[in-house]
Design an enzyme around this catalytic site. Structure first.
Site, short mmCIF file in Angstrom:
data_model
loop_
_atom_site.label_atom_id
_atom_site.label_comp_id
_atom_site.label_asym_id
_atom_site.label_seq_id
_atom_site.Cartn_x
_atom_site.Cartn_y
_atom_site.Cartn_z
N ARG A 50 52.57 32.95 35.08
CA ARG A 50 51.90 31.89 35.85
C ARG A 50 52.57 30.53 35.56
NH1 ARG A 50 49.60 35.96 37.65
NH2 ARG A 50 47.44 36.56 37.30
N GLU A 194 35.14 46.81 35.17
CA GLU A 194 36.00 46.42 36.28
C GLU A 194 36.90 47.58 36.72
OE1 GLU A 194 38.57 43.09 35.40
OE2 GLU A 194 39.31 42.97 37.44
N LYS A 236 32.35 44.37 38.06
CA LYS A 236 33.38 43.49 38.62
C LYS A 236 34.27 44.32 39.55
CE LYS A 236 37.07 40.26 37.32
NZ LYS A 236 37.41 39.16 36.42
N GLY A 279 41.85 39.35 43.13
CA GLY A 279 42.81 40.42 43.43
C GLY A 279 44.00 40.08 44.30
N ARG A 309 42.82 34.13 39.65
CA ARG A 309 43.73 33.35 40.49
C ARG A 309 43.01 32.48 41.52
NH1 ARG A 309 47.09 38.59 41.80
NH2 ARG A 309 45.11 39.45 41.10
P1 13P Z 1 41.89 37.80 39.79
O1 13P Z 1 40.69 37.10 40.35
O2 13P Z 1 43.12 36.93 39.74
O3 13P Z 1 42.13 39.13 40.45
O4 13P Z 1 41.61 38.09 38.26
C1 13P Z 1 40.36 38.50 37.88
C2 13P Z 1 40.48 39.32 36.65
O5 13P Z 1 39.95 38.97 35.63
C3 13P Z 1 41.24 40.57 36.71
O6 13P Z 1 40.94 41.35 35.60
#
Ligand code: 13P
Length: 357
Positions: A50, A194, A236, A279, A309
């Site tokens: 990043r 997640e 998540k 995502g 992001r």
């Molecule tokens: P993003 O929102 O960038 O997908 O990241 C969330 C996250 O914590 C992924 O594990």
């Protein structure tokens, strides 16, 4: 809400029995009251990538300063109920010497920790991964609790391709998520579970829905088998969305409808909160999709965000690694956090994107 204060109660340190009410209260503090979660748990290699996009060197000091910029954003606690940290960050402090976990807790923002050690190739299943990190996890959770973490995150990665994912991959990942979640609850830590179905590829939204259905099915079966208390988790998930390079990508109304259909089919009403990952969606898309879903109303769970992001990209871009841009970076994060909080309430309007906040 001073969750950090619990650290100093010796009975908490000795307690190994899960506590349904306390887990549920933490989960609701993370995603209730219009709040959501800031995912700031990039591993050192990922934050390095990043920073490379803004020509900024990744050092322990630059990572500390960047995270300090995010966490000290004035007014952020109105919209953010939890922050996911990486191991290094949980051990760092503000420039004034206040540990980040304490700083956040004093604002009423619950500190959390990423505990998986990454998605690794699944032997015998080309193109598929299983997430690792269970060995030694019980002891790590005990230490993280002492450092102030009250929730954790584990990310499983499901790839869509010609012949994948396999059922075996979804079951292996579902079981790893469930073992992790059970260990978290034993340690009085709320697990964020997640199961991310990746957006990469040219697949249709219908294919994403089919795979997300199967991944959630495998996950909730495993959670039940492992006796995980659903009142004490946060789910998540990915949104149900077309592949990133699909020829004909579905619009926002279709994404919202397909995502809700999938969640309503698989997520029991006693799960307190669902907080989406972004995502690879743009910041604006991630907000709009969440808002449309919440505008339909009458959902059994808090439907919120846990964006990495989609919250940070505008802040990183405004900051550019320059001290002079510290306040601009904070203003960019504030705007996304506020808009996503409005989307959580179903009160966002895309016209706000062009107005000054
Ligand atoms: P993003 O929102 O960038 O997908 O990241 C969330 C996250 O914590 C992924 O594990």
């Amino acid at each position: 809400m001073a969750f950090f204060a619990m650290l100093r109660r010796p009975d908490w340190l000795e307690k190994t029995r899960m506590n349904r009410n306390e887990l549920n209260a933490v989960a609701l503090a993370m995603v209730g009251n219009g709040k959501g979660i800031l995912a700031a748990d990039e591993s050192t290699p990922t934050i390095g990538k990043r920073f490379a996009t803004i020509n900024t060197e990744s050092t322990e000091a630059s990572r500390q300063r960047y995270r300090e910029m995010l966490f000290t954003t004035p007014g952020i606690a109105d919209y953010i109920g939890g922050v996911i940290l990486f191991d290094e960050t949980l051990r760092q402090s503000t420039s004034d010497g206040v540990p980040f976990a304490k700083y956040l807790d004093d604002l009423g923002i619950i500190p959390g920790i990423k505990v998986d050690t990454g998605a690794k190739p699944l032997a015998g299943f080309p193109g598929e991964t299983v997430t690792e990190g269970l060995d030694g996890l019980r002891d790590r959770l005990t230490e993280y609790y002492e450092l102030g973490a009250r929730f954790a995150k584990w990310r499983a990665v499901i790839n869509i391709g010609a012949d994948i994912p396999s059922d075996f991959c979804m079951q292996a990942n579902g079981r790893a998520l469930a073992r992790y979640a059970a260990l978290c609850q034993e340690a009085n830590i709320v697990p964020i579970v997640e199961p991310e179905v990746l957006m990469d590829g040219d697949h249709s939204i219908a294919r994403c829905e089919e795979v997300t259905d199967a991944a959630l099915d495998a996950l909730f079966s495993a959670l039940a088998e492992h006796k995980v208390v659903l009142e004490g988790i946060i789910l998540k998930p990915n949104m149900v969305i077309s592949g990133s390079v699909a020829a004909d990508r579905a619009g926002p109304a279709e994404v919202a409808a397909a995502t809700l259909r999938c969640l309503q089919a698989h997520v029991p009403a006693n799960v307190p909160g669902i907080a989406f990952l972004s995502g690879g969606q743009t910041a604006e898309e991630a907000t709009e999709h969440l808002d449309i879903m919440n505008k339909t109303g009458d959902l059994p769970w808090e439907l919120s965000f846990s964006y990495g992001r989609a919250l940070q990209a505008p802040a990183l871009d405004a900051w550019q690694g320059q001290e002079d841009n510290f306040a601009a970076g904070q203003a960019a994060l504030f705007k996304r956090a506020k808009f996503n909080s409005l989307a959580h309430a179903g009160s966002f309007d895309t016209a706000m994107e062009s107005a000054t906040v």
